[in-house]
Enzyme design. Structure first.
Site, PDB file in Angstrom:
ATOM      1  N   CYS A   1      -6.379  -2.657   5.176  1.00  0.00           N
ATOM      2  CA  CYS A   1      -5.466  -2.951   4.232  1.00  0.00           C
ATOM      3  C   CYS A   1      -5.715  -2.070   3.102  1.00  0.00           C
ATOM      4  O   CYS A   1      -6.839  -1.780   2.486  1.00  0.00           O
ATOM      5  CB  CYS A   1      -5.766  -4.418   3.792  1.00  0.00           C
ATOM      6  SG  CYS A   1      -4.958  -4.817   2.171  1.00  0.00           S
TER       7      CYS A   1
ATOM      8  N   CYS B   1       7.196 -11.362  -2.855  1.00  0.00           N
ATOM      9  CA  CYS B   1       5.825 -11.183  -2.492  1.00  0.00           C
ATOM     10  C   CYS B   1       5.024 -10.945  -3.798  1.00  0.00           C
ATOM     11  O   CYS B   1       5.456 -10.080  -4.409  1.00  0.00           O
ATOM     12  CB  CYS B   1       5.792 -10.123  -1.342  1.00  0.00           C
ATOM     13  SG  CYS B   1       4.114  -9.840  -0.921  1.00  0.00           S
TER      14      CYS B   1
ATOM     15  N   CYS C   1      -8.359  -6.007  -4.584  1.00  0.00           N
ATOM     16  CA  CYS C   1      -8.968  -7.234  -3.951  1.00  0.00           C
ATOM     17  C   CYS C   1     -10.781  -6.981  -3.623  1.00  0.00           C
ATOM     18  O   CYS C   1     -10.704  -5.814  -3.409  1.00  0.00           O
ATOM     19  CB  CYS C   1      -8.262  -7.325  -2.813  1.00  0.00           C
ATOM     20  SG  CYS C   1      -8.685  -8.713  -1.676  1.00  0.00           S
TER      21      CYS C   1
ATOM     22  N   CYS D   1       3.590  -4.568   4.125  1.00  0.00           N
ATOM     23  CA  CYS D   1       2.437  -5.206   4.127  1.00  0.00           C
ATOM     24  C   CYS D   1       1.215  -4.300   3.952  1.00  0.00           C
ATOM     25  O   CYS D   1       1.243  -3.618   4.925  1.00  0.00           O
ATOM     26  CB  CYS D   1       2.304  -6.161   5.400  1.00  0.00           C
ATOM     27  SG  CYS D   1       3.392  -7.475   5.579  1.00  0.00           S
TER      28      CYS D   1
ATOM     29  N   CYS E   1     -10.523  -5.623   3.829  1.00  0.00           N
ATOM     30  CA  CYS E   1     -10.208  -5.564   5.023  1.00  0.00           C
ATOM     31  C   CYS E   1      -9.691  -4.277   5.386  1.00  0.00           C
ATOM     32  O   CYS E   1      -9.419  -3.395   4.673  1.00  0.00           O
ATOM     33  CB  CYS E   1      -8.874  -6.511   5.265  1.00  0.00           C
ATOM     34  SG  CYS E   1      -9.107  -8.261   4.843  1.00  0.00           S
TER      35      CYS E   1
ATOM     36  N   GLU F   1       1.358  -4.808  -8.359  1.00  0.00           N
ATOM     37  CA  GLU F   1       2.431  -4.738  -7.675  1.00  0.00           C
ATOM     38  C   GLU F   1       3.099  -5.775  -7.063  1.00  0.00           C
ATOM     39  O   GLU F   1       2.674  -6.910  -6.881  1.00  0.00           O
ATOM     40  CB  GLU F   1       2.425  -3.753  -6.455  1.00  0.00           C
ATOM     41  CG  GLU F   1       2.141  -2.201  -6.934  1.00  0.00           C
ATOM     42  CD  GLU F   1       1.961  -1.036  -5.805  1.00  0.00           C
ATOM     43  OE1 GLU F   1       2.375   0.059  -6.019  1.00  0.00           O
ATOM     44  OE2 GLU F   1       1.483  -1.559  -4.729  1.00  0.00           O
TER      45      GLU F   1
HETATM   46  N1  SAH Z   1      -5.144 -11.651   0.676  1.00  0.00           N
HETATM   47  C1  SAH Z   1      -4.397 -12.437   1.481  1.00  0.00           C
HETATM   48  C2  SAH Z   1      -2.939 -12.072   1.064  1.00  0.00           C
HETATM   49  C3  SAH Z   1      -2.497 -10.811   0.869  1.00  0.00           C
HETATM   50  S1  SAH Z   1      -2.306  -9.668   2.239  1.00  0.00           S
HETATM   51  C4  SAH Z   1      -4.508 -12.261   2.931  1.00  0.00           C
HETATM   52  O1  SAH Z   1      -5.308 -11.323   3.291  1.00  0.00           O
HETATM   53  O2  SAH Z   1      -3.938 -13.181   3.628  1.00  0.00           O
HETATM   54  C5  SAH Z   1      -1.042 -10.269   3.149  1.00  0.00           C
HETATM   55  C6  SAH Z   1      -0.874  -9.743   4.500  1.00  0.00           C
HETATM   56  O3  SAH Z   1      -0.648  -8.374   4.954  1.00  0.00           O
HETATM   57  C7  SAH Z   1      -2.136 -10.127   5.204  1.00  0.00           C
HETATM   58  O4  SAH Z   1      -1.959 -10.971   6.496  1.00  0.00           O
HETATM   59  C8  SAH Z   1      -2.840  -8.849   5.631  1.00  0.00           C
HETATM   60  O5  SAH Z   1      -3.534  -9.007   6.524  1.00  0.00           O
HETATM   61  C9  SAH Z   1      -1.540  -7.991   6.029  1.00  0.00           C
HETATM   62  N2  SAH Z   1      -1.850  -6.574   5.905  1.00  0.00           N
HETATM   63  C10 SAH Z   1      -2.784  -5.928   5.050  1.00  0.00           C
HETATM   64  N3  SAH Z   1      -2.910  -4.664   5.331  1.00  0.00           N
HETATM   65  C11 SAH Z   1      -1.820  -4.501   6.160  1.00  0.00           C
HETATM   66  C12 SAH Z   1      -1.297  -3.138   6.875  1.00  0.00           C
HETATM   67  N4  SAH Z   1      -1.919  -2.212   6.530  1.00  0.00           N
HETATM   68  N5  SAH Z   1      -0.246  -3.296   7.929  1.00  0.00           N
HETATM   69  C13 SAH Z   1      -0.029  -4.634   7.974  1.00  0.00           C
HETATM   70  N6  SAH Z   1      -0.210  -5.664   7.517  1.00  0.00           N
HETATM   71  C14 SAH Z   1      -1.274  -5.495   6.517  1.00  0.00           C
HETATM   72 FE1  SF4 Z   2      -7.639  -8.267   0.358  1.00  0.00          FE
HETATM   73 FE2  SF4 Z   2      -6.045  -6.918   1.816  1.00  0.00          FE
HETATM   74 FE3  SF4 Z   2      -7.973  -8.436   2.962  1.00  0.00          FE
HETATM   75 FE4  SF4 Z   2      -5.484  -9.747   2.069  1.00  0.00          FE
HETATM   76  S1  SF4 Z   2      -5.765  -8.164   3.586  1.00  0.00           S
HETATM   77  S2  SF4 Z   2      -7.832 -10.322   1.864  1.00  0.00           S
HETATM   78  S3  SF4 Z   2      -5.256  -8.135   0.132  1.00  0.00           S
HETATM   79  S4  SF4 Z   2      -8.140  -6.715   1.530  1.00  0.00           S
END
Ligand code: SAH
Ligand code: SF4
Length: 397
Positions: free
Chosen positions: A150, A136, A143, A374, A147, A123
């Site tokens: 996420c 973005c 990934c 995000c 996390c 996406e």
């Molecule tokens: N993998 C990289 C870049 C992609 S994520 C990273 O983690 O930095 C982009 C941002 O969105 C990151 O700061 C991530 O922690 C945040 N993010 C992920 N899931 C989210 C959620 N459910 N609500 C708000 N922010 C979120």
């Molecule tokens: Fe991967 Fe989501 Fe963690 Fe970014 S926030 S490193 S996209 S799992």
């Protein structure tokens, strides 16, 4: 189309994890020219049989048509002799990812579901604002890092995106916004954030190769000051990112204690907070005029107390970081194990950081209604599979 499932190891939170291997060649055997540096285009043309001098000239012409005019086929390249068009198109491709679906949110945010030539979905999101427009961009399909807050991290399928698929996202956005030929004035697309699906520093070479083209004054022409790369903390790659790519850095910090960060960003078990912040302090090019963004997702009763805010200030000061903090209200997704902090809590947290003299903006969630915000990115195909599974589960119960 079916995805190539041959497995290869790429780094995960603690140990390498097996993922479908990267696509290397197209089913039709053509060489993809998008994503290659100028020199790579020249070499490919020469390898296919063009005289060295011709190869050099054609490479220059193709580069211009592709990156300044946005053309998608050789037939449109009017300064290349017509008889050569079929020769080129039999051997070479200039393709964007396929657009499977395009959606527009009630707030103007747009989301595209894209597909690679070997059938993987990913996406891309465009966020228009009054004074800028931010694209973005994704770096991987899924990934490996999981996390816990996420949605992308719950996807199983992963492969690194190729340089063509990363540059191709920016080109698709220009297509959709009608911004060819690209002149720097009055563009809607002004900024790029590597914050889509995936961890860009686990796909370093491809991300670097793609961003070089995006930043090339004679390529897509976006300044490195308008590009931000976000990492969850892949410490060993951060210095190289600063030196070799040189874009702005954002770090997904999200917690200030080992216990909590280990839980929500499992990569923390490999590279801890101290190591991460030391790497930030050493990031080439960071200074007071070019600060590092610390992203902090606001999770109710998890990482959002006054004490957490004070510890955040202490850490940023201790490591003397030129920092700004970006507080991200947690965006929910089905089955997520967390809730978003209350508005009052976010305000209180932000005030503590702000009163310490550190910018602490709260990021307005955009495109929530189309799951474009995000952490909500997860391909429609996977969402569908999941909802089917949920249905089956409900029936079985
Ligand atoms: N993998 C990289 C870049 C992609 S994520 C990273 O983690 O930095 C982009 C941002 O969105 C990151 O700061 C991530 O922690 C945040 N993010 C992920 N899931 C989210 C959620 N459910 N609500 C708000 N922010 C979120
Ligand atoms: Fe991967 Fe989501 Fe963690 Fe970014 S926030 S490193 S996209 S799992």
């Amino acid at each position: 189309m079916s995805a190539d499932t041959t497995l290869m190891p790429i780094p995960g939170p603690v140990d390498p994890v097996p993922v479908p291997r990267a696509a290397t060649s197209r089913a039709d055997g053509k060489v993809e020219l998008i994503g290659l540096p100028r020199e790579g285009i020249r070499a490919a043309l020469e390898a296919a049989g063009l005289e060295p001098k011709q190869a050099k000239l054609r490479a220059k012409q193709i580069w211009h048509w592709v990156y300044n005019r946005g053309v998608g086929h050789f037939a449109a390249m009017t300064d290349i002799a017509k008889v050569q068009h079929p020769w080129l198109s039999e051997r070479f491709a200039i393709t964007r990812p396929d657009v499977v679906e395009a959606q527009v949110s009630s707030d103007g945010t747009r989301k595209w579901l894209l597909r690679t030539h070997d059938g993987h979905d990913f996406e891309m999101v465009f966020i228009p604002d009054a004074d800028r427009g931010t694209l973005c961009v994704s770096s991987q399909v899924g990934c490996t890092l999981n996390c816990r807050f996420c949605h992308t991290g719950t996807m199983k399928l992963v492969r690194n995106l190729e340089p063509a698929e990363i540059v191709g996202q920016v080109m698709l956005a220009r297509d959709a916004l009608g911004e060819w030929p690209s002149s720097p004035d009055g563009r809607m697309l002004t900024n790029i954030v590597m914050m889509g699906m995936g961890e860009p520093l686990y796909n370093f070479d491809n991300v670097k190769q793609a961003l070089k083209i995006v930043m090339d004054g004679d390529g897509l022409g976006l300044s490195k000051r308008r590009i931000t790369l976000s990492t969850s903390g892949v410490v060993p790659m951060m210095e190289r990112a600063g030196e070799e790519i040189g874009v702005n850095l954002a770090v997904s910090l999200h917690a200030v204690t080992k216990e909590i960060r280990d839980e929500i960003v499992p990569l923390n078990r490999k590279y801890g907070i101290e190591e991460l912040l030391s790497a930030c302090a050493a990031y080439p090019g960071a200074n007071n005029a070019r600060r590092i963004t610390f992203e902090y997702v606001m999770l109710k009763d998890k990482n959002d107390s006054d004490a957490d805010a004070r510890e955040l200030v202490r850490l940023l000061r201790h490591y003397k970081l030129p920092a700004k903090v970006n507080l991200i209200p947690f965006n929910p997704w089905p089955g997520a194990p967390y809730e978003c902090s209350t508005e009052e809590r976010i305000k209180a947290f932000s005030n503590i950081v702000f009163e310490a003299g550190i910018s602490a903006r709260v990021r307005t969630p955009r495109g929530r209604d189309i799951d474009a915000a995000c952490g909500q990115l997860k391909t429609a195909a996977e969402r569908k599979r999941r909802s089917q599974m949920d249905e089956q589960g409900a029936r079985a119960a």
